[in-house]
Scaffold this motif. Structure first.
Motif, PDB file in Angstrom:
ATOM      1  N   ARG A  14       0.866  -1.170   0.000  1.00  0.00           N
ATOM      2  CA  ARG A  14       0.000   0.000   0.000  1.00  0.00           C
ATOM      3  C   ARG A  14       0.907   1.226   0.000  1.00  0.00           C
ATOM      4  N   VAL A  15       0.585   2.200  -0.865  1.00  0.00           N
ATOM      5  CA  VAL A  15       1.399   3.407  -0.980  1.00  0.00           C
ATOM      6  C   VAL A  15       0.485   4.598  -0.751  1.00  0.00           C
ATOM      7  N   PHE A  16       0.937   5.539   0.085  1.00  0.00           N
ATOM      8  CA  PHE A  16       0.173   6.734   0.401  1.00  0.00           C
ATOM      9  C   PHE A  16       0.812   7.939  -0.273  1.00  0.00           C
ATOM     10  N   PHE A  17      -0.020   8.948  -0.584  1.00  0.00           N
ATOM     11  CA  PHE A  17       0.444  10.151  -1.275  1.00  0.00           C
ATOM     12  C   PHE A  17      -0.148  11.381  -0.616  1.00  0.00           C
ATOM     13  N   CYS A  18       0.539  12.508  -0.713  1.00  0.00           N
ATOM     14  CA  CYS A  18       0.030  13.759  -0.143  1.00  0.00           C
ATOM     15  C   CYS A  18      -1.114  14.310  -0.985  1.00  0.00           C
ATOM     16  N   SER A  19      -1.171  13.917  -2.279  1.00  0.00           N
ATOM     17  CA  SER A  19      -2.128  14.542  -3.186  1.00  0.00           C
ATOM     18  C   SER A  19      -2.339  13.689  -4.442  1.00  0.00           C
ATOM     19  N   SER A  20      -3.328  14.089  -5.219  1.00  0.00           N
ATOM     20  CA  SER A  20      -3.630  13.383  -6.466  1.00  0.00           C
ATOM     21  C   SER A  20      -2.517  13.534  -7.502  1.00  0.00           C
ATOM     22  N   GLY A  21      -1.763  14.612  -7.462  1.00  0.00           N
ATOM     23  CA  GLY A  21      -0.660  14.792  -8.401  1.00  0.00           C
ATOM     24  C   GLY A  21       0.451  13.789  -8.177  1.00  0.00           C
ATOM     25  N   CYS A  22       0.737  13.493  -6.911  1.00  0.00           N
ATOM     26  CA  CYS A  22       1.752  12.484  -6.610  1.00  0.00           C
ATOM     27  C   CYS A  22       1.239  11.096  -6.984  1.00  0.00           C
ATOM     28  N   TYR A  82       1.304   6.390 -10.499  1.00  0.00           N
ATOM     29  CA  TYR A  82       0.459   5.539 -11.341  1.00  0.00           C
ATOM     30  C   TYR A  82       1.081   5.359 -12.729  1.00  0.00           C
ATOM     31  N   VAL A  83       1.611   6.431 -13.277  1.00  0.00           N
ATOM     32  CA  VAL A  83       2.192   6.390 -14.619  1.00  0.00           C
ATOM     33  C   VAL A  83       3.516   5.622 -14.638  1.00  0.00           C
ATOM     34  N   ASP A  84       4.356   5.803 -13.620  1.00  0.00           N
ATOM     35  CA  ASP A  84       5.679   5.161 -13.616  1.00  0.00           C
ATOM     36  C   ASP A  84       6.067   4.733 -12.202  1.00  0.00           C
ATOM     37  N   PRO A  85       5.407   3.693 -11.681  1.00  0.00           N
ATOM     38  CA  PRO A  85       5.696   3.282 -10.301  1.00  0.00           C
ATOM     39  C   PRO A  85       7.148   2.850 -10.099  1.00  0.00           C
ATOM     40  N   GLY A  86       7.780   2.253 -11.105  1.00  0.00           N
ATOM     41  CA  GLY A  86       9.160   1.797 -10.979  1.00  0.00           C
ATOM     42  C   GLY A  86      10.151   2.925 -10.761  1.00  0.00           C
ATOM     43  N   ASN A  87       9.800   4.143 -11.177  1.00  0.00           N
ATOM     44  CA  ASN A  87      10.664   5.291 -10.936  1.00  0.00           C
ATOM     45  C   ASN A  87      10.771   5.596  -9.440  1.00  0.00           C
ATOM     46  N   PHE A  88       9.721   5.308  -8.704  1.00  0.00           N
ATOM     47  CA  PHE A  88       9.681   5.648  -7.280  1.00  0.00           C
ATOM     48  C   PHE A  88       9.950   4.441  -6.378  1.00  0.00           C
ATOM     49  N   GLU A  89       9.611   3.259  -6.849  1.00  0.00           N
ATOM     50  CA  GLU A  89       9.854   2.016  -6.112  1.00  0.00           C
ATOM     51  C   GLU A  89      10.201   0.947  -7.150  1.00  0.00           C
ATOM     52  N   PRO A  90      11.494   0.644  -7.319  1.00  0.00           N
ATOM     53  CA  PRO A  90      11.903  -0.308  -8.349  1.00  0.00           C
ATOM     54  C   PRO A  90      11.150  -1.644  -8.309  1.00  0.00           C
ATOM     55  N   ASP A 118       3.269  12.708 -19.951  1.00  0.00           N
ATOM     56  CA  ASP A 118       3.161  14.167 -20.073  1.00  0.00           C
ATOM     57  C   ASP A 118       2.456  14.767 -18.862  1.00  0.00           C
ATOM     58  N   LEU A 119       1.353  14.150 -18.452  1.00  0.00           N
ATOM     59  CA  LEU A 119       0.620  14.633 -17.286  1.00  0.00           C
ATOM     60  C   LEU A 119       1.466  14.466 -16.019  1.00  0.00           C
ATOM     61  N   ALA A 120       2.094  13.300 -15.873  1.00  0.00           N
ATOM     62  CA  ALA A 120       2.913  13.033 -14.686  1.00  0.00           C
ATOM     63  C   ALA A 120       4.057  14.024 -14.568  1.00  0.00           C
ATOM     64  N   THR A 121       4.731  14.306 -15.659  1.00  0.00           N
ATOM     65  CA  THR A 121       5.844  15.252 -15.579  1.00  0.00           C
ATOM     66  C   THR A 121       5.375  16.696 -15.455  1.00  0.00           C
ATOM     67  N   ALA A 151     -13.387   8.078 -10.840  1.00  0.00           N
ATOM     68  CA  ALA A 151     -13.343   9.537 -10.723  1.00  0.00           C
ATOM     69  C   ALA A 151     -13.156  10.210 -12.078  1.00  0.00           C
ATOM     70  N   TRP A 152     -13.547  11.471 -12.111  1.00  0.00           N
ATOM     71  CA  TRP A 152     -13.310  12.362 -13.250  1.00  0.00           C
ATOM     72  C   TRP A 152     -12.293  13.378 -12.771  1.00  0.00           C
ATOM     73  N   PHE A 153     -11.250  13.609 -13.531  1.00  0.00           N
ATOM     74  CA  PHE A 153     -10.177  14.518 -13.139  1.00  0.00           C
ATOM     75  C   PHE A 153     -10.153  15.725 -14.066  1.00  0.00           C
ATOM     76  N   VAL A 154      -9.904  16.891 -13.485  1.00  0.00           N
ATOM     77  CA  VAL A 154      -9.702  18.091 -14.286  1.00  0.00           C
ATOM     78  C   VAL A 154      -8.207  18.392 -14.290  1.00  0.00           C
ATOM     79  N   ARG A 155      -7.656  18.558 -15.476  1.00  0.00           N
ATOM     80  CA  ARG A 155      -6.244  18.908 -15.626  1.00  0.00           C
ATOM     81  C   ARG A 155      -6.108  20.396 -15.301  1.00  0.00           C
ATOM     82  N   GLU A 156      -6.005  20.675 -14.014  1.00  0.00           N
ATOM     83  CA  GLU A 156      -5.862  22.062 -13.551  1.00  0.00           C
ATOM     84  C   GLU A 156      -4.416  22.489 -13.776  1.00  0.00           C
ATOM     85  N   THR A 157      -4.224  23.616 -14.429  1.00  0.00           N
ATOM     86  CA  THR A 157      -2.885  24.111 -14.754  1.00  0.00           C
ATOM     87  C   THR A 157      -2.516  25.377 -13.997  1.00  0.00           C
TER      88      THR A 157
END
Length: 191
Positions: free
Chosen positions: A81-89, A94-102, A180-183, A128-134
């Protein structure tokens, strides 16, 4: 050390009992409110869990428990189980879990949860529905730049309608999350 091991055993025992009792009353889905669970049971991986006070974000190392209206979590089918401070993290992980935990390279997720931007209720990220807030100035959330989750598509549409620079194309589903969204949200945490 002995105290934390004893506390952990108590939490695991209580979580197992809760999961067993919940099984008697019917199933749950990933839109349910947090309930005590353990990570050593396959059934528990499909349930959200309370955020431990000492948990650190799987991407930025902030403390998710300090952001109860914004934190997020996911479970890996392998049992973590992995916890995050926010939806952005969560989006970056979600996009590249191996970058953060091999060990999570190519992982399959059993459950994913985020907090609805308006109600702050914990909701299933897959539905969920997400809005790409910039514009970081519009939202006072952790890390100041996050996709905004909504339980209802109509709520996401209403949010987008409030701002001229947002459009219906800024409404996304979890499966739309890409590098693109993750970065965009967490570029500095990618190696």
């Amino acid at each position: 050390m002995t105290r934390s091991v004893t506390r952990r055993r108590l939490v695991v025992t209580a979580g197992t009992l809760t999961a067993a009792l919940a099984g008697c009353t019917g199933g749950t889905d990933d839109t349910a409110e947090p309930t005590p669970t353990t990570t050593d049971s396959t059934a528990a991986l499909t349930d959200s869990a309370p955020v431990p006070e000492d948990a650190s974000c799987g991407v930025c190392n902030m403390m998710p428990a300090k952001f109860p209206d914004y934190n997020a979590q996911l479970t890996v089918e392998a049992g973590d189980r992995v916890f995050f401070c926010s939806s952005g993290c969560l989006a970056a992980y979600y996009v590249d879990p191996g970058n953060f935990e091999p060990a999570h390279e190519g992982a399959t997720f059993a459950g994913l949860w985020v907090h609805d931007h308006e109600t702050t209720e914990l909701i299933g990220a897959r539905s969920a529905w997400f809005v790409r807030e910039t514009n970081a100035d519009r939202v006072a959330d952790p890390m100041q730049r996050n996709p905004l989750p909504f339980a209802a598509e109509s709520d996401a549409e209403a949010y987008v309608a409030e701002y001229d620079e947002l459009s219906e194309s800024d409404i996304l589903r979890l499966t739309d999350f890409d590098m693109d969204l993750a970065t965009f949200y967490r570029g500095r945490f990618f190696e």
